[in-house]
Design an enzyme around this catalytic site. Structure first.
Site, mmCIF file in Angstrom:
data_model
loop_
_atom_site.group_PDB
_atom_site.id
_atom_site.type_symbol
_atom_site.label_atom_id
_atom_site.label_comp_id
_atom_site.label_asym_id
_atom_site.label_seq_id
_atom_site.Cartn_x
_atom_site.Cartn_y
_atom_site.Cartn_z
ATOM 1 N N HIS A 163 0.833 -1.201 0.000
ATOM 2 C CA HIS A 163 0.000 0.000 0.000
ATOM 3 C C HIS A 163 0.871 1.256 0.000
ATOM 4 C CE1 HIS A 163 -2.952 2.956 1.734
ATOM 5 N NE2 HIS A 163 -3.749 2.336 0.873
ATOM 6 N N CYS A 164 1.993 1.201 0.696
ATOM 7 C CA CYS A 164 2.884 2.364 0.821
ATOM 8 C C CYS A 164 3.522 2.768 -0.496
ATOM 9 C CB CYS A 164 3.996 2.077 1.824
ATOM 10 S SG CYS A 164 3.450 1.596 3.466
ATOM 11 N N ILE A 165 3.689 1.828 -1.420
ATOM 12 C CA ILE A 165 4.412 2.121 -2.658
ATOM 13 C C ILE A 165 3.480 2.401 -3.826
ATOM 14 C CG2 ILE A 165 6.326 0.698 -1.845
ATOM 15 C CD1 ILE A 165 5.576 -1.405 -3.934
#
Length: 339
Positions: free
Chosen positions: A329-331
């Site tokens: 999700h962070c990338i």
């Protein structure tokens, strides 16, 4: 100052239709060390998994565009833009839509996760560059905020943590009410549900996208830790208690679905990594879920599959991403589809 909500804009839920997914190519050598090439391979694998469901554009430094394009393979676009790091959720734009199906983007201030990583001046310019590239209306927000610190149901409710958004290393001097007013004005939300701490050793200062997320309005998927000797046990119990005592913007109590955390994993320095199955990406008709070569991977797959019965769930090994401080999700950053 005119805010997005004044013009009818709102932040849609992540399961609403996407135009594409934005990512950024790993390039901070001092972060990844000898794991840089493994990280790049993992990012490419995530990009290819998402591209099976929706278009993907990878931001690359101008000198790397040709090499990145070759490594990604056909079907994934590249966008030449200078950047410092590779966490598009956090320094990229937060996209908004309105009732006329028009697109806007919020450019938050970015300070390298509370000044932990320098330089970050190039990353601070990425959101505006992307918003202008897609010809969306641009709104510059007055606060420091990373996209991983917020999650919405698309119907007026937003989840966040006190540890991050009330941290003095982000917006010193601003209190809870002032932060809420900005979130309401720039994201079109009506209610903010505050959780406490994020996961242990999460260097983002407790981003909510590692702890819990909406899977549909009124239903929250929560990172669970039932081992009383693990610091995440107290985090989990506090988050669950707060969710049980809260309601959403529609006045509904939350249905809570739990997903047990993967077994402890250590980073290069011997510290426990903040690995989480909740840190996944919802694509058009697909969900890209982290796997850790862990006995709990199968249970995580089953739980998320039940949460998204109309989506294909695809697991991608994410261990080489987590060592850098984040997850799938962070990338990634979704761009909503508009007519």
């Amino acid at each position: 100052m005119t805010r997005p909500s004044d013009n009818g804009y709102r932040m849609p839920a992540e399961w609403e239709p996407h135009q594409r997914c934005w990512m950024a190519w790993p390039c901070r050598e001092e972060l990844w060390g000898d794991g840089l090439e493994a990280a790049r391979d993992a990012y490419a694998e995530v990009a290819r998994a998402i591209a099976a469901f929706e278009p993907v554009t990878m931001i690359a430094n101008p000198r790397d565009v040709a090499e990145v394009s070759l490594q990604l393979g056909p079907g994934i676009a590249t966008f030449s833009q200078e950047h410092d790091d590779s966490w598009m959720r956090d320094n990229g734009p937060t996209f908004l839509v309105d009732s006329r199906s028009e697109l806007a983007g919020v450019d938050w201030k970015f300070n390298g996760w509370g000044g932990k990583y320098e330089p970050h001046d190039l990353d601070d310019k990425v959101a505006e560059a992307v918003i202008r590239h897609v010809q969306a209306e641009l709104y510059k927000a007055p606060i420091v905020l990373e996209g991983g610190s917020i999650h919405t149901d698309g119907e007026g409710t937003l989840l966040t943590t006190e540890q991050c958004l009330l941290n003095p290393n982000r917006n010193s001097g601003m209190d809870r009410k002032q932060i809420e007013e900005v979130l309401q004005g720039y994201l079109g939300v009506r209610k903010v549900v505050w959780l406490g701490q994020g996961l242990h050793n999460d260097e983002t200062d407790g981003h909510v996208d590692n702890l819990c997320c909406f899977v549909k309005p009124g239903v929250v998927l929560l990172h669970a830790c039932r081992d009383s000797s693990d610091p995440n046990n107290e985090v989990y119990k506090d988050a669950r208690a707060r969710l049980e005592n809260a309601t959403d913007a529609q006045g509904r109590s939350f249905e809570i679905v739990e997903i047990e955390q993967p077994r402890p994993r250590k980073g290069r320095k011997g510290d426990k990594l903040a690995a989480s199955y909740v840190n996944f990406y919802i694509a058009n008709e697909g969900v890209i879920v982290p796997a850790f070569d862990d006995p709990r991977d199968e249970a995580a797959f089953d739980t998320i599959s039940k949460c998204f019965p109309d989506h294909d769930v695809v697991q991608v090994l994410a261990g080489d991403i987590v060592v850098g401080g984040g997850g799938i999700h962070c990338i990634t950053q979704q761009q909503p589809k508009v007519d």
